[in-house]
Structure formats: C-alpha cells, structure tokens
Design an enzyme around this catalytic site. Structure first.
Site, PDB file in Angstrom:
ATOM      1  CG  ASN A 613     -33.819  -0.961 -16.585  1.00 55.30           C
ATOM      2  OD1 ASN A 613     -33.993  -1.880 -15.785  1.00 55.30           O
ATOM      3  ND2 ASN A 613     -34.783  -0.474 -17.329  1.00 55.30           N
ATOM      4  CE  LYS A 615     -38.792  -6.516 -17.656  1.00 53.26           C
ATOM      5  NZ  LYS A 615     -40.133  -6.368 -17.137  1.00 53.26           N
ATOM      6  CD  GLN A 620     -29.589  -3.187 -26.182  1.00 54.61           C
ATOM      7  OE1 GLN A 620     -28.569  -2.983 -26.822  1.00 54.61           O
ATOM      8  NE2 GLN A 620     -30.774  -3.134 -26.721  1.00 54.61           N
ATOM      9  CE  LYS A 683     -16.203  -1.036 -18.695  1.00 57.66           C
ATOM     10  NZ  LYS A 683     -14.880  -1.689 -18.529  1.00 57.66           N
ATOM     11  N   GLY A 684     -21.384   0.864 -21.866  1.00 58.86           N
ATOM     12  CA  GLY A 684     -22.034   0.531 -23.139  1.00 58.86           C
ATOM     13  C   GLY A 684     -22.237  -0.962 -23.339  1.00 58.86           C
ATOM     14  CD  GLU A 687     -22.291  -0.937 -31.287  1.00 56.69           C
ATOM     15  OE1 GLU A 687     -22.167  -1.640 -32.298  1.00 56.69           O
ATOM     16  OE2 GLU A 687     -22.889   0.150 -31.298  1.00 56.69           O
TER      17      GLU A 687
END
Ligand code: MOS
Length: 720
Positions: A613, A615, A620, A683-684, A687
C-alpha cells in the site's frame, strides 16, 4: 509455495485505511477506553530513591482515603506463581530477569514501582497514591555510562560476540584513516497513547485483558506463564494501539500488577501509566557510545572497519541490540571487526526502539564514512559506490534482493546533489549556512510463522482473521489489499480482523515483519480459497480466469466456505542474506549566528521489496524520518547522575520534532518484489524508515558549517 499473480484492482497500489474513519472520528476504541461494569482504577506509586531497600512503607493514610479499595505493596501482594525466586540454579540465567513487581523490598532504579493504589475513581486513586510514604535504606548507585565503560560485559550468543573478518583493527595501517567516537543520547518511545491495561478475572483460572500491546499472542503467553494459567484461559484484546515503536513488544510489570490487583479486589481494574511513568517503566533506546575506525586506500577502497559499541542496561536484566552489526556487511571491506559491551547501571531496562541496533549503529558507520570521504576528498556517494557490497561479506551469501545503488541514484537526483558544492561551509542563503548530507542503512527482512482463517459468505464477502496487531502502520488495510489481489475480488468485499488472542496465531508486530509474516498467511489462505472454489466449480485449481464466487457457493449449497492456512518460510535464510536498504538525504540550514538547525528538505529512498500500500508505506516513511529528525536534533533523556534520575521526563522538556521542525518529506520506494523472502515479495518498512536519517542530518550539518558534531542530538549549544 505457489505464486499466483492476478490482475490488480485499479488503484490497488494505494488505499485509504480501512479503519481510518474509525480512528479520526474517535470511534476506534483503545484499551483504556473500554467501560467494564464495576471497574475500578489503579495507580502506581514510584520509588523516590535510585538504589537500596524499603525499610518501611506506610499505607494507612492511603487506605483510609475516600474510595480506596486496596493498597498493594511487597508486604501484602498476592504471590505471582510465575515469579521464581532466583535461587533455583536451574532457572538462573546470565541475562537476569524482568522486574518482578512488588516482589520484595529492593529498589533497582528511580521510579521503581513500590505500591499500587486501587480506588473507585482514577482521581481518588491518584490522590491516595500521594499519601503512600516509604522510608528507605539508600545504597550507592551509578547511572553514568561514560564513567563505567570498563565495567562492560559482552552478551553471550549470536551476533553479540566479538566479530573478526580478516584482520582486526586493520584500519590502523591504512593510508587514509579516521578514528572517532559518536554518542547517541537515550531516547524514549513515548507514543501518544499511554500504556494501559484493563484486567478482569472470570473465576479463579480465567482472565481477560484489554491491553496496549504489539503482540496479543505473546502477551497471552506471558500472562499465562506469570499466573500459571492455561493459555486458552487468557484472553487478550488489543484492537487499536496508538503507537508503540517497540515499547509494547513485551509484557511489563504494570500489566502484571493490574491483573494481580483485579484478583485482589475481585473487580475489573484499569491501570494507565502516567506520562511521567512512560519514561521509566516501558523501556527506552539506550544511551550508546560508539568508536569507529575506518581505513582506506587513497582511491577510497576500504581496508578495514572497526566498530565498538558501549550501551547501558539495568542491573537486574540484560538488554542487548545489534548496534555494531551493520558494520559487518554494509560495505565490502576485506577486514572488519566489531566489539559490543553492555554496562549495567542503576536504571530501568531498555527496550527495542524503532530500528533497534541498526539505527544506532548506522550513526557511527555512516558519519564515519562521511568523515572518511572528506579525508579522501571523494564524494560521499561515490565512496559508498566504490565499496558497494554486491554480496553479503559477513555471511558470504548473495542478497535476496538489493537495489541500494538505485536508492543512491534516485535520492541524489531528487535532493539536487549536483548543486552541492563539496567544500564544507561554502554554501549560504542569507544568514543561513546550507548543507547537504547523505547516509544509509539496512534492516533485516524477516518472516515468521503465521496462521490466517478466511471465511467466504454466500454473498461473496470475505472475512479474514489472524492474531496480529496494528500499532499504526495500517495492517488490516494491507491485508485487505493482499486478499483482494489474490482472490481477485474488490477490497470493499473483504474485512480483516486482528488484535484478539483467540484468532489463529501470528507473531508480535515487531521487526518490520508483519506484512511478510501475516501477509504471507493471507496470501496463502486466499490462494487456497480460490483453488477450493475452482474445484467446486469443476475447474482446474490453478485457473486464474474470472470466477463468480457467489454462484459457485450457491450451486454447491454452501452458506459459508472456511479455510485455515498456516504459512512460514523455509531455509531461504541459509541461502540468502535478506535485508531492506535505505538511502536518506537531507538539506539543512544552520543559522550562522544562533546555530539553529532546520531540516529544509528530506528525501528517503528505500528498497523494501514490493510495496503493498503505497499510501500507508509513505506514511511509515514520514514517521520514520520525523523520528530521525528527533534523533538528530532534539530528542535526549537527560540524567542527573547525582540523584540517579531523569530531569526531563515529560513531553515539555523532552523534545520531539513538531510540525514546524519537519519539512516536506519525499518518500520513494524502489518497489521491486523480493523473489525469495515470501510469496508477496515484501521486505519491511517500519524500521528502515528511520535507519540512516539522523546521520544524514549530522553529515549535512557538517557540510553546512564545517563543524563535526559527534554527540547527538545536535543542539545549538554544540554549534555555537
Ligand atoms: Mo519494533 S522496535 O520491532 O517495534
């Protein structure tokens, strides 16, 4: 694992939050907002000394105060069966143990809870808490990391032990070298929502909690373990969480206290920490001092990297994080070595905080590399390209995917790197000195085991459940989008439920792994559901052409079709090195007279695999970069070592960046699926969004002023 690519919905790459309306209208219920019949309120009383023992504690006045039902201290606290004595050698570990609340009269840190007052209203509990008076026997303490460096120990196991590749300290003999020390202040998570729990017992052996947590299953497990209950008799609800950043990864003593209190007064108990208590009772990013040695040939090839890190932990429990790991593999140096020490101090235990380890480590490595670039007279981006690691030099494995070069290129274009005069202190706009900085980062791409259950109803709507959490990234929205793509039905027909420990298991929301773990389970359950419907329709399971689910269910007389699917990775981690990568860019203005630093422009370019997503992913990044501005310029918990306590444990004196401190943030994703880690290719993001931003600002401040500030945050006193 089967991979099916279905035609995407229009605008499938960007979707508003499915719970956005609930959140902005106040209809979303956070843990402290539940109203339970008969509920009473608990308030914790904190120790006013730093180390020692309680010699006496007077609770009489508090007990007699209006509305008070109980005052719990170590003297009368019900025993927690899961709190072992520590005398049992079989249970003794080198890592200490979590703080056992009201266990004995020992005080380990300033703010250590010594009593809990339970009253019919919050106000009465708060007043009565002020009447509890303790006498102490004080003992000597130390809270200063710098003065106690020699007392460090190396945590056992894994990547915490000393690491050497090639020759240790090889940088010392390189033609060009730098050797510097960087300090990162203690930072606190302090999400908007205070940590809170409501606990209610249903008989002797069943408890329900409404709790702020990043993991309903892990909380269920630790409550069951503490009170020796069957896990199925512990119900954890955490439907909405107002931010956490790592502070709600574990079960803290106040949660145990509330459950204990509810048992004692035999009524539901609500316990919410005060903002002040948020600074000591739910962890923090530990103060860390890092030494960086970098050596290179004259043409910029790294010869050696040496990274040492010292950080604080508590005297009762070991906390460690991988602050030196990044130096082992981000650049292709033949020689690299790291040393990591933790120093127990008379403070509370730290906790993982957004980018734990890597965010801290990237500060030393990426500022160090910037210093080396100036020493070599090589452009900082060029220096990174010269030492680009095509494969992982630590594990000797290929990367599952790595588009960091593209990140550098895109970032440089967007920030206008070509307009940068390389000479420090050379660029100016009126009274402001202008600086450009770059730094990067990495964070492990993880995948855990998760289970999802999908129910398709006769009207073709689908509900999916999994016991994950959403601390803010928009988990349910991402899950709905994944389901929509792999079922081939519109997102409006899909709902996703989370935050309930009775749902199929999912990992704690941490380590930027939720979409990878739970998203894979959602992918798998949707693929399985589609195959099932294909079979019911008499088609090949793999058929991807359009299908009318409603008709198929109707023809088969099925009011509902339910499928549960477990999903987990295999041995990819043995064959590939899996990371997200970032390149952060900042333009700063530094006022020539006052030293005020303004971040004027921020560009964050991230390779995090496929973006589900766009957006919420950009949101984030905006959050992570804002945290990075705080790390670079404003955030610092200040200790008064004479008294062993913080002097700024409130949000007026602990400065987080506000709107005026944050420029327009441009977040860019490479958005190429990782072919290995999971079927969705993510993959994230959580962080990596912060990792590298603070050093980019620090490097920009140097470029603007010619002053290298190695102690973060960079406040005006350090610049003038
Ligand atoms: Mo994150 S520090 O794993 O919440």
């Amino acid at each position: 694992m089967m991979k099916q690519i279905l035609k995407k919905e229009p605008n499938g790459d960007s979707m508003n939050r499915v719970d956005g309306r609930l959140k902005v209208t106040g209809a979303a219920k956070y843990s402290a907002e539940y109203v339970i019949p008969n509920m009473v309120h608990a308030v914790l009383v904190s120790a006013t000394i730093t180390t020692g023992t309680i010699s006496s504690i007077d609770t009489k006045k508090a007990e007699r105060a209006p509305g008070v039902l109980a005052v719990v201290t170590y003297v009368n606290a019900p025993k927690i069966p899961g709190y072992h004595t520590g005398d049992d050698p079989a249970k003794k570990t080198t890592t200490g143990q979590p703080l056992r609340i009201f266990y004995d009269n020992k005080i380990f840190f300033n703010g250590h809870p010594i009593a809990m007052v339970i009253a019919d209203t919050f106000e009465r509990a708060t007043y009565a808490a002020s009447l509890v008076k303790a006498q102490y026997k004080e003992e000597p303490f130390t809270t200063n990391l710098d003065m106690n460096r020699t007392k460090g120990t190396t945590p056992g196991g894994g990547r915490y032990v000393d690491y050497v590749r090639g020759e240790a300290d090889a940088y010392k003999n390189a033609p060009v070298k730098i050797e510097e020390e960087y300090t990162l202040a203690t930072e606190v998570h302090n999400p908007m929502e205070l940590h809170a729990i409501i606990a209610l017992w249903d008989g002797e052996d069943r408890v329900t909690v409404y709790d702020k947590t990043q993991g309903v299953k892990s909380t269920q497990h630790s409550i069951a373990d503490a009170f020796k209950l069957e896990e199925k008799n512990v119900q954890v609800n955490s439907h909405f969480v107002g931010g956490a950043f790592g502070s709600a990864l574990r079960t803290w003593p106040h949660e145990i206290a509330a459950i204990m209190g509810a048992k004692k007064v035999n009524r539901p108990v609500k316990l919410m920490l005060t903002r002040n208590q948020m600074f000591t009772l739910v962890g923090y990013r530990p103060l860390t001092i890092q030494k960086m040695g970098l050596g290179a040939t004259k043409d910029g090839k790294l010869v050696g990297i040496t990274h040492e890190s010292y950080s604080q932990t508590s005297v009762y429990e070991e906390f460690s994080e991988g602050s030196t790991n990044v130096s082992r593999f981000l650049y292709a140096s033949p020689n690299a070595n790291t040393r990591y020490k933790i120093i127990p101090l008379n403070v509370s235990t730290p906790a993982p905080m957004r980018g734990p380890g890597e965010a801290t480590g990237a500060l030393a490595l990426e500022c160090g590399l910037d210093e080396l670039a100036y020493a070599l007279n090589i452009d900082p981006i060029q220096l990174r390209l010269i030492n680009y690691a095509e494969t992982d030099p630590e594990k000797n494995l290929p990367f599952s995917s790595k588009y960091l070069k593209e990140c550098y290129q895109i970032g440089a274009d967007k920030i206008g790197w070509d307009q940068r005069n390389p000479k420090p202190g050379s660029m100016r706009e009126g009274e402001w000195m202008v600086g450009y900085g770059i730094a990067g980062g990495v964070f492990g791409a993880y995948r855990g085991r998760a289970v999802a259950v999908a129910k398709m109803m006769a009207d073709g709507s689908v509900n999916i459940k999994s016991a994950t959490s959403d601390i803010g990234p928009g988990t349910a929205t991402a899950m709905v989008m994944i389901a929509s793509e792999y079922l081939g039905i519109p997102a409006e027909k899909i709902t996703f439920d989370l935050g309930d420990s009775s749902f199929p298991t999912a990992p704690t929301q941490g380590g930027s792994a939720t979409v990878s773990s739970v998203g894979s389970a959602v992918h798998d359950v949707c693929v399985a559901l589609r195959q099932k419907v294909n079979q019911l329709a008499g088609r090949p399971a793999e058929d991807q052409s359009t299908l009318n689910y409603v008709d198929v269910l109707k023809q088969n007389n099925l009011p509902v079709l339910e499928i549960t699917q477990e999903s987990k990775g295999g041995d990819e981690g043995k064959k590939y090195s899996m990371y997200s990568f970032s390149a952060h860019f900042a333009v700063v203005h530094v006022h020539a007279v006052t030293g005020v630093v303004r971040v004027k422009k921020a560009v964050a370019v991230v390779d995090a695999g496929k973006i589900v997503n766009m957006k919420t992913a950009k949101s984030q990044m905006i959050g992570g970069v804002t945290g990075g501005i705080g790390m670079a310029l404003t955030e610092e918990m200040v200790f008064d070592d004479r008294f062993g306590r913080y002097i700024n444990n409130n949000l007026a004196d602990y400065h987080v960046p506000v709107n005026a401190d944050v420029p327009q943030i441009e977040a860019v994703f490479i958005d190429k699926p990782d072919p290995v880690i999971n079927p969705v290719g993510t993959k994230g993001i959580g962080e990596i969004s912060i990792i590298g931003f603070a050093p980019a600002v620090a490097n920009a401040v140097y470029h603007a002023t010619g002053k290298r500030i190695r102690q973060l945050p960079i406040t005006v006193d350090k610049l003038i």
